[in-house]
Scaffold this motif. Structure first.
Motif, PDB file in Angstrom:
ATOM      1  N   VAL A 192       0.912  -0.931  -0.014  1.00  0.00           N
ATOM      2  CA  VAL A 192      -0.051   0.019  -0.034  1.00  0.00           C
ATOM      3  C   VAL A 192       0.838   1.340   0.090  1.00  0.00           C
ATOM      4  O   VAL A 192       1.989   1.194   0.376  1.00  0.00           O
ATOM      5  N   VAL A 193       0.426   2.441  -0.192  1.00  0.00           N
ATOM      6  CA  VAL A 193       0.730   3.508  -0.242  1.00  0.00           C
ATOM      7  C   VAL A 193       1.754   4.028   0.996  1.00  0.00           C
ATOM      8  O   VAL A 193       3.152   4.279   0.946  1.00  0.00           O
ATOM      9  N   ARG A 194       1.137   3.433   2.081  1.00  0.00           N
ATOM     10  CA  ARG A 194       1.806   3.759   3.275  1.00  0.00           C
ATOM     11  C   ARG A 194       3.236   2.938   3.286  1.00  0.00           C
ATOM     12  O   ARG A 194       4.052   3.654   4.094  1.00  0.00           O
TER      13      ARG A 194
ATOM     14  N   ASN B 147      -4.055   4.219   2.318  1.00  0.00           N
ATOM     15  CA  ASN B 147      -4.245   2.646   2.488  1.00  0.00           C
ATOM     16  C   ASN B 147      -4.611   1.955   1.152  1.00  0.00           C
ATOM     17  O   ASN B 147      -5.224   0.833   1.020  1.00  0.00           O
ATOM     18  N   GLU B 148      -4.449   2.756   0.043  1.00  0.00           N
ATOM     19  CA  GLU B 148      -4.808   2.264  -1.354  1.00  0.00           C
ATOM     20  C   GLU B 148      -3.447   1.276  -1.967  1.00  0.00           C
ATOM     21  O   GLU B 148      -2.431   1.622  -1.413  1.00  0.00           O
ATOM     22  N   THR B 149      -3.881   0.213  -2.386  1.00  0.00           N
ATOM     23  CA  THR B 149      -2.870  -0.891  -3.008  1.00  0.00           C
ATOM     24  C   THR B 149      -1.861   0.173  -4.114  1.00  0.00           C
ATOM     25  O   THR B 149      -2.599   0.739  -4.689  1.00  0.00           O
ATOM     26  N   LEU B 150      -0.670  -0.155  -4.296  1.00  0.00           N
ATOM     27  CA  LEU B 150      -0.074   0.462  -5.067  1.00  0.00           C
ATOM     28  C   LEU B 150      -0.481   0.131  -6.652  1.00  0.00           C
ATOM     29  O   LEU B 150      -0.455   0.729  -7.731  1.00  0.00           O
ATOM     30  N   GLU B 151      -0.862  -1.462  -6.665  1.00  0.00           N
ATOM     31  CA  GLU B 151      -1.137  -1.853  -7.932  1.00  0.00           C
ATOM     32  C   GLU B 151      -2.693  -1.196  -8.353  1.00  0.00           C
ATOM     33  O   GLU B 151      -2.706  -0.976  -9.637  1.00  0.00           O
ATOM     34  N   HIS B 152      -3.541  -1.106  -7.578  1.00  0.00           N
ATOM     35  CA  HIS B 152      -4.818  -0.476  -7.601  1.00  0.00           C
ATOM     36  C   HIS B 152      -4.670   1.024  -8.295  1.00  0.00           C
ATOM     37  O   HIS B 152      -5.277   1.530  -9.039  1.00  0.00           O
ATOM     38  N   LEU B 153      -3.365   1.563  -8.018  1.00  0.00           N
ATOM     39  CA  LEU B 153      -3.098   3.127  -8.398  1.00  0.00           C
ATOM     40  C   LEU B 153      -2.486   3.226  -9.557  1.00  0.00           C
ATOM     41  O   LEU B 153      -1.838   4.247 -10.100  1.00  0.00           O
TER      42      LEU B 153
ATOM     43  N   VAL C  66       5.164  14.382  -0.145  1.00  0.00           N
ATOM     44  CA  VAL C  66       4.358  14.362  -1.281  1.00  0.00           C
ATOM     45  C   VAL C  66       5.019  13.668  -2.666  1.00  0.00           C
ATOM     46  O   VAL C  66       5.998  13.891  -2.980  1.00  0.00           O
ATOM     47  N   ILE C  67       4.326  12.526  -2.997  1.00  0.00           N
ATOM     48  CA  ILE C  67       4.657  11.446  -3.722  1.00  0.00           C
ATOM     49  C   ILE C  67       3.926  11.683  -4.931  1.00  0.00           C
ATOM     50  O   ILE C  67       2.684  11.099  -4.905  1.00  0.00           O
ATOM     51  N   PHE C  68       4.410  11.945  -6.005  1.00  0.00           N
ATOM     52  CA  PHE C  68       3.643  11.684  -7.461  1.00  0.00           C
ATOM     53  C   PHE C  68       4.169  10.846  -8.505  1.00  0.00           C
ATOM     54  O   PHE C  68       5.196  10.550  -8.453  1.00  0.00           O
ATOM     55  N   HIS C  69       2.857  10.152  -8.953  1.00  0.00           N
ATOM     56  CA  HIS C  69       3.237   9.002  -9.893  1.00  0.00           C
ATOM     57  C   HIS C  69       2.110   9.225 -11.100  1.00  0.00           C
ATOM     58  O   HIS C  69       1.196   9.478 -10.718  1.00  0.00           O
ATOM     59  N   LYS C  70       2.555   9.696 -12.336  1.00  0.00           N
ATOM     60  CA  LYS C  70       1.677  10.071 -13.288  1.00  0.00           C
ATOM     61  C   LYS C  70       0.441  11.106 -13.099  1.00  0.00           C
ATOM     62  O   LYS C  70      -0.289  10.902 -13.277  1.00  0.00           O
ATOM     63  N   GLY C  71       1.118  12.511 -12.182  1.00  0.00           N
ATOM     64  CA  GLY C  71       0.204  13.445 -12.171  1.00  0.00           C
ATOM     65  C   GLY C  71      -0.657  13.171 -10.811  1.00  0.00           C
ATOM     66  O   GLY C  71      -1.251  14.032 -10.413  1.00  0.00           O
ATOM     67  N   THR C  72      -0.307  12.127 -10.095  1.00  0.00           N
ATOM     68  CA  THR C  72      -1.357  11.799  -8.909  1.00  0.00           C
ATOM     69  C   THR C  72      -0.580  11.831  -7.522  1.00  0.00           C
ATOM     70  O   THR C  72       0.513  11.259  -7.584  1.00  0.00           O
ATOM     71  N   ASN C  73      -1.202  12.179  -6.453  1.00  0.00           N
ATOM     72  CA  ASN C  73      -0.298  12.612  -5.400  1.00  0.00           C
ATOM     73  C   ASN C  73      -0.702  11.170  -4.524  1.00  0.00           C
ATOM     74  O   ASN C  73      -1.818  10.933  -4.301  1.00  0.00           O
ATOM     75  N   LEU C  74       0.133  10.530  -4.419  1.00  0.00           N
ATOM     76  CA  LEU C  74      -0.062   9.151  -3.944  1.00  0.00           C
ATOM     77  C   LEU C  74      -0.472   9.150  -2.260  1.00  0.00           C
ATOM     78  O   LEU C  74      -1.029   8.655  -1.870  1.00  0.00           O
ATOM     79  N   CYS C  75       0.046  10.377  -1.722  1.00  0.00           N
ATOM     80  CA  CYS C  75      -0.077  10.374  -0.253  1.00  0.00           C
ATOM     81  C   CYS C  75      -1.611  10.737   0.094  1.00  0.00           C
ATOM     82  O   CYS C  75      -1.966  10.607   1.136  1.00  0.00           O
TER      83      CYS C  75
END
Length: 137
Positions: free
Chosen positions: A32-34, A65-71, A52-61
């Protein structure tokens, strides 16, 4: 050496300013993001509440509690890490600004409301010079 099948592993290329690091996140459950935030804290010495962690323009922070795979975060994907030490200050400041704008807006709209049963401004405007003078008598 064989990889253990009961462990979840992802390797990401993290950029923090001009510094580039590979972060390997390893856990026994779904990642998960955490989990990523904990490893970023160890690698770049940035507290989790200032990351602040960006991946493809989305702030993962925003999704701890979301899985990295889902994002959509996959192995060897780049991420951008920044520090936002002014986040609580900016949040409080933005709330103050929003409250001030709301109060000014409500004051302005209350002053400029047309009373019920009256005509609109365009219907009240004078058609000629005499009508204009009648308005101020």
């Amino acid at each position: 050496m064989a990889r253990r099948m009961d462990r979840k592993v992802i390797k990401l290329e993290a950029a923090y300013g001009s510094e580039r690091q590979f972060i390997v996140v390893t856990r026994s459950q779904d990642l998960v993001v955490r989990d990523l935030m904990e490893d970023v804290q160890k690698t770049f010495k940035i507290p989790m509440n200032e990351q602040v962690i960006f991946h493809k323009g989305t702030n993962l922070c925003d999704f701890p509690n979301e899985t990295l795979e889902h994002l959509g975060v996959e192995n060897n994907h780049p991420i951008r890490v920044t520090r936002d030490s002014e986040l609580p200050l900016r949040t409080a400041r933005s709330r103050e600004m929003q409250a001030a704008m709301n109060s000014m807006s409500s004051m302005f709209s209350a002053q400029n409301q047309i009373p019920a049963g009256s005509t609109s401004f365009s219907q009240q405007s004078p058609r000629n010079h005499q009508d204009y003078q009648q308005m101020f008598k």
